[in-house]
Design a protein around this motif. Sequence first.
Motif, PDB file in Angstrom:
ATOM      1  N   TRP A   1       0.840  -1.196   0.000  1.00  0.00           N
ATOM      2  CA  TRP A   1       0.000   0.000   0.000  1.00  0.00           C
ATOM      3  C   TRP A   1       0.878   1.250   0.000  1.00  0.00           C
ATOM      4  CZ3 TRP A   1      -1.821   4.449   2.068  1.00  0.00           C
ATOM      5  CH2 TRP A   1      -3.160   4.788   1.821  1.00  0.00           C
ATOM      6  N   TRP A   2       1.909   1.266   0.869  1.00  0.00           N
ATOM      7  CA  TRP A   2       2.809   2.427   0.937  1.00  0.00           C
ATOM      8  C   TRP A   2       3.571   2.600  -0.371  1.00  0.00           C
ATOM      9  CZ3 TRP A   2       4.746   0.647   6.375  1.00  0.00           C
ATOM     10  CH2 TRP A   2       3.955   1.220   7.376  1.00  0.00           C
TER      11      TRP A   2
ATOM     12  N   ALA B   1       0.924   4.013  -2.876  1.00  0.00           N
ATOM     13  CA  ALA B   1       0.311   5.312  -2.577  1.00  0.00           C
ATOM     14  C   ALA B   1       1.353   6.401  -2.309  1.00  0.00           C
ATOM     15  CB  ALA B   1      -0.626   5.181  -1.368  1.00  0.00           C
TER      16      ALA B   1
ATOM     17  N   ARG C   1      -9.785  -0.687   6.430  1.00  0.00           N
ATOM     18  CA  ARG C   1      -9.702  -0.187   5.057  1.00  0.00           C
ATOM     19  C   ARG C   1      -8.308   0.340   4.781  1.00  0.00           C
ATOM     20  NH1 ARG C   1     -13.965   1.694   1.499  1.00  0.00           N
ATOM     21  NH2 ARG C   1     -15.941   1.040   2.385  1.00  0.00           N
ATOM     22  N   GLY C   2      -7.962   0.378   3.513  1.00  0.00           N
ATOM     23  CA  GLY C   2      -6.713   1.011   3.094  1.00  0.00           C
ATOM     24  C   GLY C   2      -5.521   0.363   3.776  1.00  0.00           C
ATOM     25  N   ASN C   3      -4.616   1.201   4.284  1.00  0.00           N
ATOM     26  CA  ASN C   3      -3.414   0.618   4.888  1.00  0.00           C
ATOM     27  C   ASN C   3      -3.708  -0.067   6.226  1.00  0.00           C
ATOM     28  OD1 ASN C   3      -3.607   2.831   6.593  1.00  0.00           O
ATOM     29  ND2 ASN C   3      -1.742   3.844   5.870  1.00  0.00           N
TER      30      ASN C   3
ATOM     31  N   LEU D   1     -10.171   7.657   4.677  1.00  0.00           N
ATOM     32  CA  LEU D   1     -11.160   6.589   4.474  1.00  0.00           C
ATOM     33  C   LEU D   1     -12.093   6.405   5.669  1.00  0.00           C
ATOM     34  CD1 LEU D   1      -8.769   4.007   2.755  1.00  0.00           C
ATOM     35  CD2 LEU D   1     -10.488   5.461   1.655  1.00  0.00           C
TER      36      LEU D   1
ATOM     37  N   THR E   1     -15.521   3.826   6.277  1.00  0.00           N
ATOM     38  CA  THR E   1     -15.577   2.763   7.293  1.00  0.00           C
ATOM     39  C   THR E   1     -16.746   3.011   8.238  1.00  0.00           C
ATOM     40  OG1 THR E   1     -13.185   2.579   7.169  1.00  0.00           O
ATOM     41  CG2 THR E   1     -14.225   1.543   9.060  1.00  0.00           C
TER      42      THR E   1
END
Length: 365
Positions: A68-69, A72, A228-230, A281, A285
Amino acid sequence: GKGNFRHFMEKELHEHPAVIGDTLHRMVSPATRAVGLPEDLGIDFANISRITMSACGSAFYAGLVGRWWFEAVARIPADGDVASEFRYRAPPLPRDGLGLLVSQSGETADTLAALRYMREQGQRVLSIVNVAESSMARESDAVLETVAGPEIGVASTKAFTAQLSVLACLALAAARARKAISAAQEARMTAALLEVPGRAAEVLEKDEAIQAIAHRVAKARDVLFLGRGNCFPIAMEGALKLKEISYIHAEGYAAGEMKHGPIALIDPAVPVIAIAPSGPLFEKTASNLQEAAARGGQVIVFSDEAGAAKLKGIAAETVVLPAVDPFVAPILYAIPVQVLAYHVAVLKGTDVDQPRNLAKSVTVE
Ligand code: M6R
């Protein structure tokens, strides 16, 4: 020895702040307070076409946060799969690609096989390991060590946050090399990283609040972790840790996927644990949690003050954690989910350090 702690796992949980600090300080220059990788690493991030990550278990979840890092923050195409699948998928790997392995022991059989496959496919191979003299370290082009010290508990704790710390530094260094972030963004993110050890110590002070939640969770047969996301990989890490040491069935789910199936499970007997730091995000959520609460789910929230205030109407329980930059939230939020699993296991009376059927290092396929 375990000193005054009941279990190695409890001792190792308390080592999070020091281990994160030691690991970061290897890669952040005290003079400039900027991330710098060891000179001899020999990886030119500006010219890497793609990162392919592979690992097993918790190390894989750390790698997913890294993915993810890399995407993004550093804007590098990145991909990842568990090593036991990756090694047999025979994926074609690109020219100028980087293979990335994450492992505490450096000896996990499937991860080692993934490493060898990456080499055959002409990737430069970088391993993040906690054991410097391991097979993976020996067979890699480049090695970054986590400075976690020996981890005795079968459930990975401090090695996981150390892996995340290395990955965050790597992503920042890559972002700089690719000119993906401005100097101001880099300074802000580096400062956020350097704050993590202090914030981690504050999280450990939330032990009583987490114990209260453990009483509720210990009664459940199934538990859902959402993120969610990272922080989606942190939901999976929370679920894995709970299964591993308390033997309660748990699943980590992407919050937005819930309405595609798992929402059918929700009733008052299935706690829904939300990894919900403030950030871009959060509102998404929050609306997923609203849906869970509307179906009678007991929503247990891990968030900061601002997030907790917004979820007040729907949360059955809340643990308020320090507010941090969303970039570093996965490092911080890994800690309370591990502490929760620990307390549930203690309540259930399981063998916390040596859970049934598990080995610390899985050196057979
Ligand atoms: O030594 P490794 O990091 O390669 O081990 C990988 C997994 O076996 C390990 O993370 C496992 O999932 C842990 N017991 C999780 O707590």
